[in-house]
Design a protein around this motif. Structure first.
Motif, PDB file in Angstrom:
ATOM      1  N   PRO A 199     -21.794   7.641 -68.464  1.00  0.00           N
ATOM      2  CA  PRO A 199     -23.208   7.368 -68.218  1.00  0.00           C
ATOM      3  C   PRO A 199     -23.406   6.455 -67.004  1.00  0.00           C
ATOM      4  O   PRO A 199     -22.719   5.435 -66.863  1.00  0.00           O
ATOM      5  CB  PRO A 199     -23.666   6.694 -69.522  1.00  0.00           C
ATOM      6  CG  PRO A 199     -22.779   7.325 -70.557  1.00  0.00           C
ATOM      7  CD  PRO A 199     -21.434   7.432 -69.880  1.00  0.00           C
ATOM      8  N   GLY A 200     -24.303   6.848 -66.118  1.00  0.00           N
ATOM      9  CA  GLY A 200     -24.581   6.090 -64.901  1.00  0.00           C
ATOM     10  C   GLY A 200     -23.883   6.634 -63.675  1.00  0.00           C
ATOM     11  O   GLY A 200     -24.243   6.274 -62.562  1.00  0.00           O
ATOM     12  N   VAL A 201     -22.887   7.492 -63.866  1.00  0.00           N
ATOM     13  CA  VAL A 201     -22.180   8.063 -62.705  1.00  0.00           C
ATOM     14  C   VAL A 201     -22.916   9.318 -62.231  1.00  0.00           C
ATOM     15  O   VAL A 201     -23.316  10.156 -63.034  1.00  0.00           O
ATOM     16  CB  VAL A 201     -20.712   8.404 -63.042  1.00  0.00           C
ATOM     17  CG1 VAL A 201     -20.055   9.190 -61.909  1.00  0.00           C
ATOM     18  CG2 VAL A 201     -19.928   7.116 -63.301  1.00  0.00           C
ATOM     19  N   MET A 202     -23.090   9.404 -60.922  1.00  0.00           N
ATOM     20  CA  MET A 202     -23.690  10.577 -60.282  1.00  0.00           C
ATOM     21  C   MET A 202     -22.716  11.153 -59.275  1.00  0.00           C
ATOM     22  O   MET A 202     -22.048  10.407 -58.569  1.00  0.00           O
ATOM     23  CB  MET A 202     -24.955  10.160 -59.536  1.00  0.00           C
ATOM     24  CG  MET A 202     -25.614  11.311 -58.773  1.00  0.00           C
ATOM     25  SD  MET A 202     -26.476  10.713 -57.293  1.00  0.00           S
ATOM     26  CE  MET A 202     -25.059  10.256 -56.266  1.00  0.00           C
ATOM     27  N   TYR A 203     -22.618  12.474 -59.251  1.00  0.00           N
ATOM     28  CA  TYR A 203     -21.938  13.094 -58.113  1.00  0.00           C
ATOM     29  C   TYR A 203     -22.930  13.979 -57.383  1.00  0.00           C
ATOM     30  O   TYR A 203     -23.854  14.541 -57.985  1.00  0.00           O
ATOM     31  CB  TYR A 203     -20.671  13.853 -58.526  1.00  0.00           C
ATOM     32  CG  TYR A 203     -20.848  15.043 -59.429  1.00  0.00           C
ATOM     33  CD1 TYR A 203     -20.710  14.926 -60.807  1.00  0.00           C
ATOM     34  CD2 TYR A 203     -21.132  16.299 -58.912  1.00  0.00           C
ATOM     35  CE1 TYR A 203     -20.853  16.026 -61.640  1.00  0.00           C
ATOM     36  CE2 TYR A 203     -21.270  17.417 -59.745  1.00  0.00           C
ATOM     37  CZ  TYR A 203     -21.134  17.263 -61.103  1.00  0.00           C
ATOM     38  OH  TYR A 203     -21.285  18.350 -61.925  1.00  0.00           O
ATOM     39  N   ALA A 204     -22.722  14.073 -56.072  1.00  0.00           N
ATOM     40  CA  ALA A 204     -23.606  14.886 -55.232  1.00  0.00           C
ATOM     41  C   ALA A 204     -22.729  15.790 -54.383  1.00  0.00           C
ATOM     42  O   ALA A 204     -21.807  15.321 -53.704  1.00  0.00           O
ATOM     43  CB  ALA A 204     -24.473  13.988 -54.351  1.00  0.00           C
TER      44      ALA A 204
END
Lengths: 130, 130
Positions: A81-86
């Motif tokens: 939770p809280g991790v983003m990948y783009a």
């Protein structure tokens, strides 16, 4: 103003499922926002290889636990939770869920809702789905 | 591939606070995705009036409780986990939090990070912040 509830949409045709994942399309191309927005759920213990050659996608982890591997570099990143990948480079990748993952996803160009994953893990370019 | 963690960014200059809200900029214009993506937290009991005249914004409620009023129609909608609103008509609106709200926000065009809310509740057009 558009107001929509995931918990209602998940029982409609805005909810799309495939091999061990489900995606609820909260916003699509027809909504005219210039991006689409989806809540995607990946079953615990599942693995998914995608390659959006014609789209940019960002994916933010709301809940769950897993990892993502960049298949170009071999590098693996923890997903929690809280991790983003783009996928700013249309990155070919494998996503794995240890626990069920709930992810908030944005696509540019927006998904029309008619796409299917092709054999190479991509969606067709936007103009082919218009 | 860009990988970022909200829990790390919230202690950096990517975390912006103003009157009873905080926004962690997970993706900005410089990332080249064509949209920006933020995690915005609104303090319990706060009220916010915004009017993004030059941007489209979608806002998905991850946690908390509140309401949004469309100031053009007077209509009020409940905000709770799973509810998304999309300002597809650059809608002038008031957002209220009864409990702390954590929201996943997408902006098109993307925010540069240099914007401030102007007196009318808007951000300047993208070209003025480039």
């Amino acid at each position: 103003m558009i107001v929509r509830d995931f918990n209602k949409l998940k029982n409609t045709d805005k909810s799309v499922s495939d091999a061990r994942w489900n995606s609820v399309r909260m916003l699509l191309a027809e909504d005219g926002m210039g991006f689409s927005f989806h809540i995607t759920t990946l079953e615990a213990g599942s693995e998914h290889t995608f390659h959006y050659k014609h789209h940019f996608e960002s994916v933010y982890c709301i809940s769950g636990k897993g990892s993502i591997t960049d298949l170009a570099t071999g590098e693996t990143h923890e997903i929690k939770p809280g991790v983003m990948y783009a996928l700013n480079d249309h990155d070919h990748h494998t996503l794995r869920s240890e626990e069920e993952l709930v992810m908030a996803c944005c696509f540019n160009p927006p998904i029309t809702g008619n796409e299917v994953h092709r054999e190479d893990g991509s969606y067709a370019p936007a103009e082919e789905n218009a």
